[in-house]
Motif scaffolding. Sequence first.
Motif, PDB file in Angstrom:
ATOM      1  N   ASP A  49      -2.058   7.736   4.751  1.00 55.67           N
ATOM      2  CA  ASP A  49      -1.542   6.587   4.003  1.00 55.67           C
ATOM      3  C   ASP A  49      -2.495   6.174   2.887  1.00 55.67           C
ATOM      4  N   VAL A  50      -3.788   6.266   3.134  1.00 57.04           N
ATOM      5  CA  VAL A  50      -4.766   5.898   2.104  1.00 57.04           C
ATOM      6  C   VAL A  50      -4.699   6.878   0.932  1.00 57.04           C
ATOM      7  N   VAL A  51      -4.552   8.163   1.218  1.00 57.68           N
ATOM      8  CA  VAL A  51      -4.441   9.155   0.139  1.00 57.68           C
ATOM      9  C   VAL A  51      -3.179   8.899  -0.680  1.00 57.68           C
ATOM     10  N   ARG A  52      -2.052   8.601  -0.003  1.00 58.00           N
ATOM     11  CA  ARG A  52      -0.818   8.273  -0.737  1.00 58.00           C
ATOM     12  C   ARG A  52      -0.997   7.002  -1.554  1.00 58.00           C
ATOM     13  N   LEU A  53      -1.693   6.016  -1.000  1.00 57.16           N
ATOM     14  CA  LEU A  53      -1.972   4.771  -1.726  1.00 57.16           C
ATOM     15  C   LEU A  53      -2.750   5.053  -3.009  1.00 57.16           C
ATOM     16  N   VAL A  54      -3.811   5.826  -2.891  1.00 60.71           N
ATOM     17  CA  VAL A  54      -4.645   6.148  -4.058  1.00 60.71           C
ATOM     18  C   VAL A  54      -3.835   6.903  -5.102  1.00 60.71           C
ATOM     19  N   ARG A  55      -3.024   7.849  -4.661  1.00 64.92           N
ATOM     20  CA  ARG A  55      -2.198   8.623  -5.595  1.00 64.92           C
ATOM     21  C   ARG A  55      -1.195   7.714  -6.307  1.00 64.92           C
ATOM     22  N   ARG A  56      -0.556   6.814  -5.570  1.00 63.09           N
ATOM     23  CA  ARG A  56       0.409   5.892  -6.174  1.00 63.09           C
ATOM     24  C   ARG A  56      -0.271   4.936  -7.148  1.00 63.09           C
ATOM     25  N   LEU A  57      -1.426   4.432  -6.764  1.00 57.62           N
ATOM     26  CA  LEU A  57      -2.158   3.520  -7.660  1.00 57.62           C
ATOM     27  C   LEU A  57      -2.573   4.238  -8.942  1.00 57.62           C
ATOM     28  N   ALA A  58      -3.025   5.481  -8.801  1.00 55.10           N
ATOM     29  CA  ALA A  58      -3.462   6.250  -9.972  1.00 55.10           C
ATOM     30  C   ALA A  58      -2.308   6.493 -10.938  1.00 55.10           C
ATOM     31  N   GLY A  59      -1.090   6.550 -10.438  1.00 61.40           N
ATOM     32  CA  GLY A  59       0.067   6.797 -11.287  1.00 61.40           C
ATOM     33  C   GLY A  59       0.737   5.531 -11.807  1.00 61.40           C
ATOM     34  N   ASP A  60       0.224   4.366 -11.440  1.00 60.59           N
ATOM     35  CA  ASP A  60       0.825   3.091 -11.856  1.00 60.59           C
ATOM     36  C   ASP A  60       0.348   2.723 -13.257  1.00 60.59           C
ATOM     37  N   SER A  61       1.229   2.843 -14.235  1.00 60.17           N
ATOM     38  CA  SER A  61       0.836   2.573 -15.626  1.00 60.17           C
ATOM     39  C   SER A  61       0.617   1.095 -15.906  1.00 60.17           C
ATOM     40  N   SER A  62       0.978   0.223 -14.970  1.00 65.25           N
ATOM     41  CA  SER A  62       0.726  -1.204 -15.179  1.00 65.25           C
ATOM     42  C   SER A  62      -0.725  -1.583 -14.877  1.00 65.25           C
ATOM     43  N   LEU A  63      -1.454  -0.703 -14.203  1.00 63.55           N
ATOM     44  CA  LEU A  63      -2.862  -0.959 -13.914  1.00 63.55           C
ATOM     45  C   LEU A  63      -3.711  -0.594 -15.122  1.00 63.55           C
ATOM     46  N   PRO A  64      -4.852  -1.251 -15.282  1.00 64.10           N
ATOM     47  CA  PRO A  64      -5.742  -0.913 -16.399  1.00 64.10           C
ATOM     48  C   PRO A  64      -6.165   0.554 -16.354  1.00 64.10           C
ATOM     49  N   ARG A  65      -6.363   1.118 -17.523  1.00 66.07           N
ATOM     50  CA  ARG A  65      -6.714   2.537 -17.643  1.00 66.07           C
ATOM     51  C   ARG A  65      -7.992   2.873 -16.872  1.00 66.07           C
ATOM     52  N   GLY A  66      -8.994   1.989 -16.918  1.00 59.81           N
ATOM     53  CA  GLY A  66     -10.247   2.240 -16.208  1.00 59.81           C
ATOM     54  C   GLY A  66     -10.047   2.353 -14.707  1.00 59.81           C
ATOM     55  N   VAL A  67      -9.157   1.532 -14.171  1.00 63.24           N
ATOM     56  CA  VAL A  67      -8.851   1.583 -12.736  1.00 63.24           C
ATOM     57  C   VAL A  67      -8.182   2.913 -12.403  1.00 63.24           C
ATOM     58  N   ARG A  68      -7.209   3.308 -13.210  1.00 64.47           N
ATOM     59  CA  ARG A  68      -6.511   4.577 -12.960  1.00 64.47           C
ATOM     60  C   ARG A  68      -7.456   5.761 -13.098  1.00 64.47           C
ATOM     61  N   LEU A  69      -8.386   5.663 -14.030  1.00 61.21           N
ATOM     62  CA  LEU A  69      -9.370   6.737 -14.203  1.00 61.21           C
ATOM     63  C   LEU A  69     -10.252   6.865 -12.959  1.00 61.21           C
ATOM     64  N   ARG A  70     -10.728   5.732 -12.436  1.00 59.94           N
ATOM     65  CA  ARG A  70     -11.549   5.764 -11.210  1.00 59.94           C
ATOM     66  C   ARG A  70     -10.772   6.365 -10.045  1.00 59.94           C
ATOM     67  N   LEU A  71      -9.507   5.993  -9.943  1.00 59.14           N
ATOM     68  CA  LEU A  71      -8.681   6.526  -8.857  1.00 59.14           C
ATOM     69  C   LEU A  71      -8.446   8.025  -9.023  1.00 59.14           C
ATOM     70  N   GLY A  72      -8.270   8.477 -10.254  1.00 63.01           N
ATOM     71  CA  GLY A  72      -8.126   9.913 -10.502  1.00 63.01           C
ATOM     72  C   GLY A  72      -9.383  10.676 -10.144  1.00 63.01           C
ATOM     73  N   ILE A  73     -10.533  10.102 -10.494  1.00 61.52           N
ATOM     74  CA  ILE A  73     -11.814  10.733 -10.135  1.00 61.52           C
ATOM     75  C   ILE A  73     -11.979  10.754  -8.613  1.00 61.52           C
ATOM     76  N   LEU A  74     -11.558   9.680  -7.950  1.00 60.28           N
ATOM     77  CA  LEU A  74     -11.619   9.641  -6.487  1.00 60.28           C
ATOM     78  C   LEU A  74     -10.760  10.750  -5.881  1.00 60.28           C
ATOM     79  N   LEU A  75      -9.545  10.923  -6.380  1.00 61.42           N
ATOM     80  CA  LEU A  75      -8.681  11.990  -5.867  1.00 61.42           C
ATOM     81  C   LEU A  75      -9.323  13.359  -6.076  1.00 61.42           C
ATOM     82  N   ALA A  76      -9.922  13.558  -7.242  1.00 59.40           N
ATOM     83  CA  ALA A  76     -10.590  14.837  -7.513  1.00 59.40           C
ATOM     84  C   ALA A  76     -11.765  15.035  -6.554  1.00 59.40           C
TER      85      ALA A  76
END
Length: 147
Positions: A49-76
Amino acid sequence: MSVVDESSWSLAFAVLGGLLLFWTCLLVTLWFARPDELRLRDALRLLPDVVRLVRRLAGDSSLPRGVRLRLGILLAYLAMPIDLVPDFIPVIGYADDAVVVVVVLRSVVRRAGVAALERHWPGTPAGFAAVCRVAGLGDGGERSGRA
C-alpha cells in the motif's frame, strides 16, 4: 610521485574512510533502532500500500513539482538493487528503505499536507493511521475523520 599526487591520494583515502565510518555508524544506529519483530511484520504488511501511495502521489499533478520529484527519486531508490544497507542483512537490511520512506513522507506532508496522503491511500483506514504513526505524523485517521 609528486606532492600533488600524494595529497590527492591522501584526500581520496580520507573521503573513503569518512564514508566507511559514516556507513558503519548508520548500520549501528539502524541495528539499535530496529523495530521489534511484531512491528516489523506489521510494517511489511503495509509495504504494498505504501508503494502504491508513493506512486499515486508522484503522478498527482496538483502537488508541487519538488514533491513529485522527491517521490520519483524515492521510487527509483526503492527499485534499485543496491542499498545503503544490503537487504540480505537480517532485520536492518530493509530498515534503510523504511527510513528513507519515512523521511520523504514527512517532507511530502510538510509541503502538501496529510490530506494528500489520505486522498491517495489505497488501503484501509487502519492502515493509513498506522502509516501516519510510523512516519511520526500522529494518527492520520483522527485528523481527517477516518476511523
